[in-house]
Every structure is written in C-alpha cells, then in structure tokens.
Write an enzyme that holds these catalytic residues in place. Structure first.
Site, PDB file in Angstrom:
ATOM      1  N   LEU A  56       0.818  -1.220   0.000  1.00  0.00           N
ATOM      2  CA  LEU A  56       0.000   0.000   0.000  1.00  0.00           C
ATOM      3  C   LEU A  56       0.850   1.267   0.000  1.00  0.00           C
ATOM      4  O   LEU A  56       0.320   2.369  -0.172  1.00  0.00           O
ATOM      5  CB  LEU A  56      -0.952   0.000   1.197  1.00  0.00           C
ATOM      6  CG  LEU A  56      -2.012  -1.105   1.194  1.00  0.00           C
ATOM      7  CD1 LEU A  56      -2.901  -1.004   2.424  1.00  0.00           C
ATOM      8  CD2 LEU A  56      -2.857  -1.045  -0.084  1.00  0.00           C
ATOM      9  N   ASP A 305       0.764  -9.688  -4.650  1.00  0.00           N
ATOM     10  CA  ASP A 305       2.015  -8.918  -4.618  1.00  0.00           C
ATOM     11  C   ASP A 305       1.817  -7.599  -5.364  1.00  0.00           C
ATOM     12  O   ASP A 305       2.677  -7.149  -6.134  1.00  0.00           O
ATOM     13  CB  ASP A 305       3.183  -9.699  -5.212  1.00  0.00           C
ATOM     14  CG  ASP A 305       4.536  -9.079  -4.887  1.00  0.00           C
ATOM     15  OD1 ASP A 305       4.591  -8.125  -4.075  1.00  0.00           O
ATOM     16  OD2 ASP A 305       5.548  -9.523  -5.460  1.00  0.00           O
TER      17      ASP A 305
END
EC number: 3.5.2.3
Length: 430
Positions: A56, A305
């Site tokens: 993130l 991922d």
C-alpha cells in the site's frame, strides 16, 4: 442490503438476506422486493477475497499508492481484506507504524487492512524487530515479513520462527539468496542469454525455501513462502508438506500466466520494464508446474504482490526500472483465465485459494468463511461470462504499471460487500 438471483460458488440461483452485517437467510425469494435489493442477474458469489501480499506504500511513497487508493483498488478487485507489507518508509517494524497503517485502513473502510510487521529492524537483516509489541498492538499483527528482501541469515531466521510461536504468528519469507542474485535482472535462461541481461537463477529461490522448511520443522513453527515462481520450489514444498511440516505458500497471478519470453517479445518490443518483477517471470514449464501445484494444494494461496510504482520509476531503461506490477484489480480475472478456464480449479477451489486459505494463514476470523447463515456478509459478486480489455486508466489504484494493458481477460467484479455494506456496486466504487 439484500442480494437476489446469485449463484453461490456457481451453483443454482438463490437469494441472500443480510441483517446486521451477517447472512441472515439463504434461499429462493428471501431477498424480497422492497428496500435495498441488488439483482445479481445470475452472477457468482464468492466469499470476500483476502490478499496476503499487498503493497500500500503508505507511509512514505504516497506518490505510488496510499491506503485509501490501495483499498479502493482492492474493493474493485473483490477483496474485503488485505495484508499491507512492511517495506514502507518508515518501515513497519514498530507497534507505532503498524497501528498507523491499521487506523488508516479503518478510516477509509473500503476493505479491512491488516498490517504485516517487519521481521528485522529496518529490513536490514541484522536484528529482530519488535515482533511481540506488534503482535500485542491494536493492529494484532500475526504475519511478519521482510518482503522485498530475504532474511538470509539462518540464525536470525531461526530466532524469528521461534519467537512468533508464542502468539501463533507466521514468518512470510521472500526467498532470494542475495549472493546468487547480485545484479540479476531477469530469469536466468535462454532469453536472458540472448538479451545480455544478468540472470536470476531458480536455485536462488529454491535454496532458501529448502533451508527454511528445515528450520520451521526443527523449531515447530509456521513458515509461509511468498511468491513461489519455479518448478523446483514446488517440488521442495511438496516434499515438506509430505512430512507434515507447517509450511504454506503463495503464487501470484502473473506467475500463473506470464513467461520470461515477454521480456524479449512484448507488443512494444524487447526490454519493456513493465515485465520486470521480483521474483522474475519464469519459463512456460515453471508456469505449468505452478498451476498444477495450486490445483493440488501444494501451493495454498493466490496472492497479488500488488506493487504500485509511479510512471517515472517504470518508464525508464530496464536496468534502472523498479520491480513490480499492480495486481488487485485483475487478479480474479487472471485466475479465471489460468485456472478455471483450463479446468484446473472450480469456483469452490478459487474461493479456497483466494479467500479461505489466506484468511486461515493470516488468522482472520471474520474473513474466508463459507457462505452460510450466521457468517459475516463479506461477499464478492462476479460475472465470469464477460470479457473486457484491460484499461489501466480506469484503475482505482494510483499507479498504472500493469502487464495486462490491452489484453482481453475474462470476468468482472460486479459488487463487493464488507460486512453487508457495499463497497462496489455495478463495478463502481460506492
């Protein structure tokens, strides 16, 4: 909010009545006709997807992604929970940083955010981070990883595995022997030789996996292997599981579909950094082995991922370009293409690999539950019948570094529900 005409895991159409954030009733006509009713028009419903491996980028690289945009992207992809990796700036190696990420997730509420704690201080591989403090924090961290870097010191890895046993944690290893991959640019093989790029040998991954399976067995702890990419790794994992050892593994959507040939033969020519990723894209034989392993349960989980990067970090010469691809908004479509349409998984299998298994590994009690009365209404509505050309400009993610641009992929997320509250309806954020 009730749901009409939906097929649980692809079965016969039923209605789902939701009350107080949980599934209250399932059956014909239970949604009613008044009030808030979503007509799914025969879409499949899956348990809300759970990602064990999301970047993130916040704090520190908000130019690439934020908790807000990343969780919006997750919701668009059908996810109700994500695990936020620790390689932020500052690194998520203290209770303070993981709580910051956790609170941002609660603030924006597009999906649940579960921070992953670093194994070592600053991801430097020298000293264990505050594993116990992160586990006891408000974020209740149970997954720890130096992802992006390998915990290559065997003594430190053993200590980490021993430490997390006290609170039922798991070490998620980025398996990459650094001395075997110094300066590596792509998979070591015929294509790397033709292109003159330093090769990334499969053994660099396989050696770490073998060592860590042995260590996990020795101390009786939980090991999770991130982004498995080679056929040899599959064989090691299959051997470890045959021993009854507590080892789990994940594969990314891109390693299930793409091969290293694309570095040479992409639609825009050779050396396109959009295909530069860690671990690298491998051969067709590796892809086939990974698909078979996901189908038979040797690999437990599909994890995205999701690795967003700003344009300037990807649109540059190959050697200078960042490694990674965004993946939250295309994951389910890629899995349908690679696993469902090839007959390797049915929708129950997809629900297990993309919801139940990752929730179980991450110890998320409110996610990955069967779609039944009394379960939290974390749900993903998905139409597998459509085919759509991938347009990164339409992504909710802040970054656009997708290898699927212009490809036509199957399926579309119609709606996502987080504890009965829609976060996506008709494919759009709510």
């Amino acid at each position: 909010m009730n749901i009409a005409n939906v097929r649980i895991l692809g079965g016969e159409p039923v209605d789902i009545r939701i009350d107080g954030g949980v599934i209250a009733e399932i059956g014909p006509g239970t949604a009613g006709t008044a009030g808030d009713v979503v007509d799914a028009q025969g879409a499949i419903v899956l348990p809300g997807l759970v990602d064990l491996h999301t970047h993130l980028r916040e704090p520190g690289r908000e130019d690439a992604e934020t908790v807000q945009t990343g969780t919006q992207s997750a919701a668009r992809g059908g996810y109700t929970a994500v695990h936020a990796m620790a390689n932020t700036s500052p690194v998520a190696d203290t209770a303070g940083v993981v709580e910051q990420v956790w609170r941002l997730g609660r603030e924006f509420a597009h999906c649940d955010v579960h921070p992953v704690g670093a194994v070592t201080v600053g991801l430097e591989g020298r000293q264990l981070a505050e594993l116990g403090a992160m586990a006891d924090s408000a974020a209740r961290v149970r997954v720890f990883s130096d992802d992006g870097k390998c915990v290559d010191d065997a003594v430190l890895m053993r200590r980490a595995l021993e430490y997390v046993k006290a609170f039922d944690g798991v070490i998620a290893q980025h398996a990459q022997e650094p001395r075997l991959t110094s300066g590596a640019q792509m998979n070591e093989g015929v294509v790397s030789g033709r292109l003159g790029l330093t090769g990334w040998p499969a053994v660099a991954e396989e050696a770490i996996i073998a060592r860590d399976c042995l260590l996990a067995a020795h101390v009786g702890s939980r090991l999770h292997v991130c982004h498995v990419s080679t056929a040899g790794s599959v064989e090691i994992l299959r051997w470890a599981k045959s021993k009854g050892w507590n080892v789990t593994a994940e594969v990314t959507p891109h390693h299930l579909l793409l091969t290293d040939d694309l570095v040479e033969e992409s639609p825009v020519g050779a050396y396109n950094p959009i295909y530069k990723v860690n671990p690298p894209l491998r051969t067709r034989a590796d892809v086939e082995a990974l698909r078979a392993a996901l189908a038979d349960g040797t690999i437990d989980v599909v994890a995205t991922d999701h690795a967003p990067h700003p344009v300037e970090d990807k649109e540059t010469e190959w050697s200078a370009a960042a490694m990674g691809m965004v993946g939250l908004e295309t994951a389910l479509s890629v899995v349908q293409e690679a696993m469902v349409e090839t007959g390797l998984l049915d929708w129950a299998g997809v629900a297990d690999r993309m919801s139940a298994a990752p929730a179980r590994i991450g110890r998320l009690s409110g996610h990955g539950r069967p779609i039944e009365v009394g379960a939290p209404a974390n749900l993903t509505l998905y139409d597998p019948s459509v085919r759509t050309k991938v347009d990164p400009a339409a992504f909710a993610s802040k970054s656009r570094n997708t290898p699927y641009e212009g490809m036509t992929l199957p399926g579309r997320v119609v709606a996502t529900f987080l504890r009965g509250r829609p976060t996506v309806l008709e494919g759009k954020l709510v």
